[in-house]
Enzyme design. Structure first.
Site, mmCIF file in Angstrom:
data_model
loop_
_atom_site.group_PDB
_atom_site.id
_atom_site.type_symbol
_atom_site.label_atom_id
_atom_site.label_comp_id
_atom_site.label_asym_id
_atom_site.label_seq_id
_atom_site.Cartn_x
_atom_site.Cartn_y
_atom_site.Cartn_z
ATOM 1 N N GLU A 22 0.733 -1.080 0.006
ATOM 2 C CA GLU A 22 -0.158 -0.074 -0.003
ATOM 3 C C GLU A 22 0.705 1.250 -0.055
ATOM 4 O OE1 GLU A 22 -3.418 -1.371 -0.728
ATOM 5 O OE2 GLU A 22 -3.256 0.817 -0.298
ATOM 6 N N VAL A 23 1.933 1.216 0.877
ATOM 7 C CA VAL A 23 2.742 2.530 1.165
ATOM 8 C C VAL A 23 3.527 2.884 -0.083
ATOM 9 C CG1 VAL A 23 4.159 3.495 2.621
ATOM 10 C CG2 VAL A 23 2.878 1.972 3.666
ATOM 11 N N PRO A 227 -25.596 29.330 11.825
ATOM 12 C CA PRO A 227 -26.247 29.555 13.039
ATOM 13 C C PRO A 227 -25.483 30.138 14.150
ATOM 14 C CG PRO A 227 -25.855 27.297 12.903
ATOM 15 C CD PRO A 227 -25.402 27.944 11.813
ATOM 16 N N ASP A 250 -25.950 41.171 9.576
ATOM 17 C CA ASP A 250 -27.153 41.368 10.457
ATOM 18 C C ASP A 250 -26.785 40.914 12.127
ATOM 19 O OD1 ASP A 250 -28.612 41.935 8.490
ATOM 20 O OD2 ASP A 250 -29.664 39.883 8.002
ATOM 21 N N LYS A 272 -31.315 43.727 12.264
ATOM 22 C CA LYS A 272 -32.812 43.879 12.529
ATOM 23 C C LYS A 272 -33.164 43.640 13.901
ATOM 24 C CE LYS A 272 -33.826 42.582 7.892
ATOM 25 N NZ LYS A 272 -32.609 41.639 7.399
ATOM 26 N N ASP A 305 -28.742 30.518 6.639
ATOM 27 C CA ASP A 305 -28.656 30.435 5.090
ATOM 28 C C ASP A 305 -29.668 31.714 4.662
ATOM 29 O OD1 ASP A 305 -28.600 28.416 2.667
ATOM 30 O OD2 ASP A 305 -30.307 29.843 2.460
ATOM 31 N N ILE A 308 -33.422 31.448 3.564
ATOM 32 C CA ILE A 308 -34.355 30.884 4.496
ATOM 33 C C ILE A 308 -34.614 32.003 5.541
ATOM 34 C CG2 ILE A 308 -34.944 29.089 6.032
ATOM 35 C CD1 ILE A 308 -33.187 27.116 4.612
ATOM 36 N N THR A 333 -28.551 26.570 7.917
ATOM 37 C CA THR A 333 -29.809 27.311 8.441
ATOM 38 C C THR A 333 -29.934 26.864 9.927
ATOM 39 O OG1 THR A 333 -32.098 27.605 7.967
ATOM 40 C CG2 THR A 333 -31.569 25.501 7.834
ATOM 41 N N ALA A 334 -30.512 27.774 10.672
ATOM 42 C CA ALA A 334 -30.878 27.417 12.175
ATOM 43 C C ALA A 334 -31.352 26.211 12.346
ATOM 44 C CB ALA A 334 -31.626 28.744 12.762
ATOM 45 N N MET A 385 -38.249 32.664 14.524
ATOM 46 C CA MET A 385 -38.984 33.782 15.000
ATOM 47 C C MET A 385 -40.270 33.714 15.721
ATOM 48 S SD MET A 385 -38.414 36.051 11.450
ATOM 49 C CE MET A 385 -38.512 34.904 10.524
HETATM 50 N N1 SAH Z 1 -31.670 32.968 7.584
HETATM 51 C C1 SAH Z 1 -31.631 32.588 8.714
HETATM 52 C C2 SAH Z 1 -33.001 32.665 9.676
HETATM 53 C C3 SAH Z 1 -33.271 34.119 9.827
HETATM 54 S S1 SAH Z 1 -34.785 34.371 10.698
HETATM 55 C C4 SAH Z 1 -31.331 31.079 8.874
HETATM 56 O O1 SAH Z 1 -31.424 30.427 7.907
HETATM 57 O O2 SAH Z 1 -31.306 30.516 9.837
HETATM 58 C C5 SAH Z 1 -34.333 34.712 12.308
HETATM 59 C C6 SAH Z 1 -34.477 33.505 12.992
HETATM 60 O O3 SAH Z 1 -33.836 32.451 12.974
HETATM 61 C C7 SAH Z 1 -34.464 33.755 14.799
HETATM 62 O O4 SAH Z 1 -35.689 34.518 15.099
HETATM 63 C C8 SAH Z 1 -34.578 32.330 15.302
HETATM 64 O O5 SAH Z 1 -35.733 31.521 15.117
HETATM 65 C C9 SAH Z 1 -33.670 31.537 14.028
HETATM 66 N N2 SAH Z 1 -32.228 31.503 14.342
HETATM 67 C C10 SAH Z 1 -31.376 32.096 13.776
HETATM 68 N N3 SAH Z 1 -30.114 31.547 14.394
HETATM 69 C C11 SAH Z 1 -30.366 31.029 15.643
HETATM 70 C C12 SAH Z 1 -29.747 30.163 16.662
HETATM 71 N N4 SAH Z 1 -28.108 30.306 16.619
HETATM 72 N N5 SAH Z 1 -30.245 29.586 17.392
HETATM 73 C C13 SAH Z 1 -31.709 29.767 17.596
HETATM 74 N N6 SAH Z 1 -32.668 30.054 16.711
HETATM 75 C C14 SAH Z 1 -31.875 30.786 15.550
#
Ligand code: SAH
Length: 472
Positions: A22-23, A227, A250, A272, A305, A308, A333-334, A385
Site C-alpha cells: 500500500e505505502v 447559526p 445582520d 434587524k 442561510d 431561508i 440554516t438555524a 422567529m
Molecule cells: N436566515 C436565517 C434565519 C433568519 S430568521 C437562517 O437560515 O437560519 C431569524 C430567526 O432564525 C430567529 O428568530 C431564530 O428563530 C432563528 N435563529 C437563527 N439563528 C439561531 C440560533 N443560533 N439559535 C436559535 N435560533 C436561531
C-alpha cells in the site's frame, strides 16, 4: 533549518520504488503524477500498482532487491516492510549518490517527503522535519480548507497571459497592481466558480482597457454565516469574508464569525431588531448597489442561510435589476444547526417523514399560518422567529387537532456556548419558557422527534449561562 526545501523536476526521469504494498503504491502514484518513469522492484505488487503497470504507466520487475537495480535512477524510495532490505536500499543509493527516502525511517533518508496541498501548478509542501507527520498532515488540512480548489486554474490563467501583460504594462509596479487586482478580484472569483471562459474574457478586457484610474464594478456576495458556531461556516464563506472590502452584517451573525472577517475590511451593521430595523430593507438594498458601483467587493453576511427567512431574494433582486454582479453562498440554516446541536434529528424513520420550516412571527398580535397543513401525523415543524408567538402557536396546534402531549423544544442561541434547550410539550412549553428568561435568537421544534434528545444529546457547552432554567 534542518532540511532544505526544493521542488524536483522528475518528468521522464527514471525513479525506483522498492516494495509493492500500500505505502509503496501511494509513492508510485505521486511519482507518476509528477511525470516520472517509475519502476517497482518487488516480488509481488498490490492491485493498484498492477493496474498502473497494465495501463503502461509504470514498470514492475518481480525480483528481490539487489543494488544493481538502482543504476540510472534519479530518485529512490524504499517502502518494504523489511528493515534490513530498507537499510540495504539506503546504503546502495547513498553509495551511488542517488537521493533516497525510506518510509518512516528518517535516519535512512537523504530527503524526506512533505505533506502536500496539490493545486497544480501550485504546490504547497509542509514538513515538520520528521518531528510529527501527523502535525504536518493537520497543517496541510488547514491549508486545504483555506486555498480554494480553483487556485491551480487561476495560476494557469495567469501564466497564459503573463507575456501579454508584460508587453502591455512596462512598469513592474503597474504589473504588480494589475495582477493583485486580477488574482483577488472578480476575475479570480469567476475562476473559483468554474466560469473559466468568462474569466478569460474579463481578463482580456481588463488588459485592453485598464487605465489604472477607472473604478470597475464591484460585486456582492450574499453569504450565509450559519447559526453561530464559526466552525459551521463553509470554506467559501470563509474565503470571501477574508478578502472582502466591506462586510454588511445582520444582528444574527455571531461575534465569533465576525472575528474571522479581514481586519481592515469596513464593517457595516445593518441588523434587524425585531420590529425596529436599524436600516430599512430598502436602504440596505440601495447601500449594496452604491458600494458595488464604487467598485467594492462586498460580503452581505447573514445568519443561517440567506434564502431561508433571510430576505436574501429581495436584496439580490435589486442588484439584478441594477446589473450588479452577485453570488450566493448557502449557509447552515438555524433549523439544521440547532437540531444537530440539540440532539434532535429533524426526520427519523420511526417518528417523522417530513419537516416544515415556518415563520412564527407575530403580526398584529397573531400568527397567521395554514395550521391544517402543519398539523399532520409524522411531521416535524420548525418555527423560526416564534418566541413571542409561542403561546399562540401551541394553542393553535392543539386547537387544530395536535395532541397536547406532543413534544416541543425551544433552542436558545443554538450551536453557541450559551446554547440552552428547554423541552416540554405543547401544553407545558409556554410556561417553561416564560419561567426561564430566554435570550434571542430562539428556535422552536415541534414533533415526536424531540424525545430523541434524551438519548442523542451530545453538545454540552461549558458556559455558565447554560446552568439556569429547566434543562433537559
Ligand atoms: N436566515 C436565517 C434565519 C433568519 S430568521 C437562517 O437560515 O437560519 C431569524 C430567526 O432564525 C430567529 O428568530 C431564530 O428563530 C432563528 N435563529 C437563527 N439563528 C439561531 C440560533 N443560533 N439559535 C436559535 N435560533 C436561531
Amino acid at each position: 533549518m534542518d532540511y532544505f526545501p526544493i521542488f524536483l523536476d522528475l518528468k521522464n526521469r527514471h525513479c525506483s520504488v522498492i516494495g509493492g504494498g500500500e505505502v509503496a503504491s501511494r509513492r508510485v502514484s505521486l511519482l507518476m503524477d509528477a511525470g516520472a518513469e517509475v519502476t517497482v522492484f518487488a516480488p509481488t505488487v498490490n492491485s493498484t500498482i498492477q493496474r498502473a503497470v497494465s495501463d503502461g504507466k509504470a514498470r514492475h520487475v518481480a525480483e528481490e532487491f539487489i543494488p544493481e537495480q538502482l543504476a540510472g535512477s534519479t530518485l529512490v524510495i524504499a517502502a518494504t516492510d523489511d528493515p534490513s532490505v530498507n537499510r540495504q536500499v539506503s546504503d546502495a543509493a547513498r553509495l551511488r549518490g542517488i537521493p533516497v527516502n525510506v518510509v518512516d525511517q528518517p535516519d535512512l533518508c537523504t530527503f524526506i517527503m512533505p505533506s502536500i496541498v496539490d493545486r497544480s501548478p501550485v504546490i504547497i509542501a509542509v514538513s515538520t522535519g520528521g518531528a510529527s507527520p501527523v502535525l504536518a498532515r493537520q497543517i496541510r488540512a488547514r491549508l486545504e480548507a483555506l486555498i480554494p480548489a480553483g487556485y491551480g486554474r487561476l495560476a494557469n490563467l495567469a501564466n497564459r497571459f503573463r507575456d501579454t501583460v508584460k508587453q502591455r504594462f512596462k512598469q513592474p509596479a503597474q504589473r504588480r497592481r494589475f495582477w493583485e487586482q486580477v488574482l483577488q478580484g472578480r476575475i479570480a472569483e469567476l475562476v473559483h466558480t468554474g466560469q473559466d471562459s468568462a474569466a478569460v474574457a474579463a481578463l482580456q478586457k481588463k488588459i485592453e482597457s485598464d487605465d489604472h484610474n477607472s473604478s470597475p464594478l464591484g460585486e456582492i456576495y450574499l453569504v450565509g454565516g450559519g447559526p453561530g458556531d464559526p466552525d459551521l461556516l463553509t470554506f467559501r464563506a470563509l474565503h470571501l469574508i477574508q478578502q472582502a472590502d466591506v462586510v454588511v452584517y445582520d444582528r444574527l451573525v455571531s461575534a465569533a464569525v465576525l472575528d474571522l472577517v479581514r481586519r481592515d475590511a469596513v464593517r457595516i451593521y445593518a441588523g434587524k431588531e425585531r420590529d425596529h430595523h436599524v436600516l430599512p430593507q430598502e436602504d440596505i438594498n440601495q447601500l449594496l448597489v452604491r458600494l458595488a458601483k464604487a467598485g467594492k467587493r462586498v460580503v452581505r453576511l447573514k445568519g443561517g442561510d440567506p434564502f431561508i427567512f433571510g430576505r436574501g431574494g429581495e436584496e439580490i433582486d435589486t442588484l439584478a435589476a441594477e446589473g450588479i454582479p452577485f453570488q450566493v453562498v448557502p449557509g447552515i440554516t438555524a433549523a439544521s444547526g440547532c437540531a444537530a446541536y440539540a440532539g434532535i434529528p429533524l426526520t427519523h424513520r420511526d417518528y417523522s417523514q417530513s419537516v416544515v420550516f415556518v415563520t412564527g412571527h407575530l403580526k398584529d398580535g397573531t400568527v397567521n399560518l395554514n395550521w391544517k397543513a402543519l398539523v399532520q401525523p409524522n411531521q416535524t415543524i420548525v418555527f423560526y422567529m416564534g418566541l413571542l408567538g409561542l403561546t399562540t402557536i401551541c394553542r393553535e396546534l392543539i386547537h387544530h387537532g395536535m395532541s397536547p402531549s406532543t413534544k416541543a423544544a425551544l433552542v436558545q442561541q443554538g450551536t453557541l456556548p450559551n446554547q440552552r434547550v428547554l423541552v416540554g410539550n405543547l401544553e407545558t412549553l409556554p410556561a417553561i419558557v416564560e419561567a426561564a428568561e430566554v435570550k434571542a435568537p430562539t428556535l422552536i421544534i415541534v414533533g415526536e422527534v424531540v424525545q430523541l434528545r434524551e438519548r442523542l444529546n451530545w453538545f454540552a457547552p461549558a458556559s455558565p449561562g447554560a446552568a439556569s432554567g429547566k434543562e433537559s
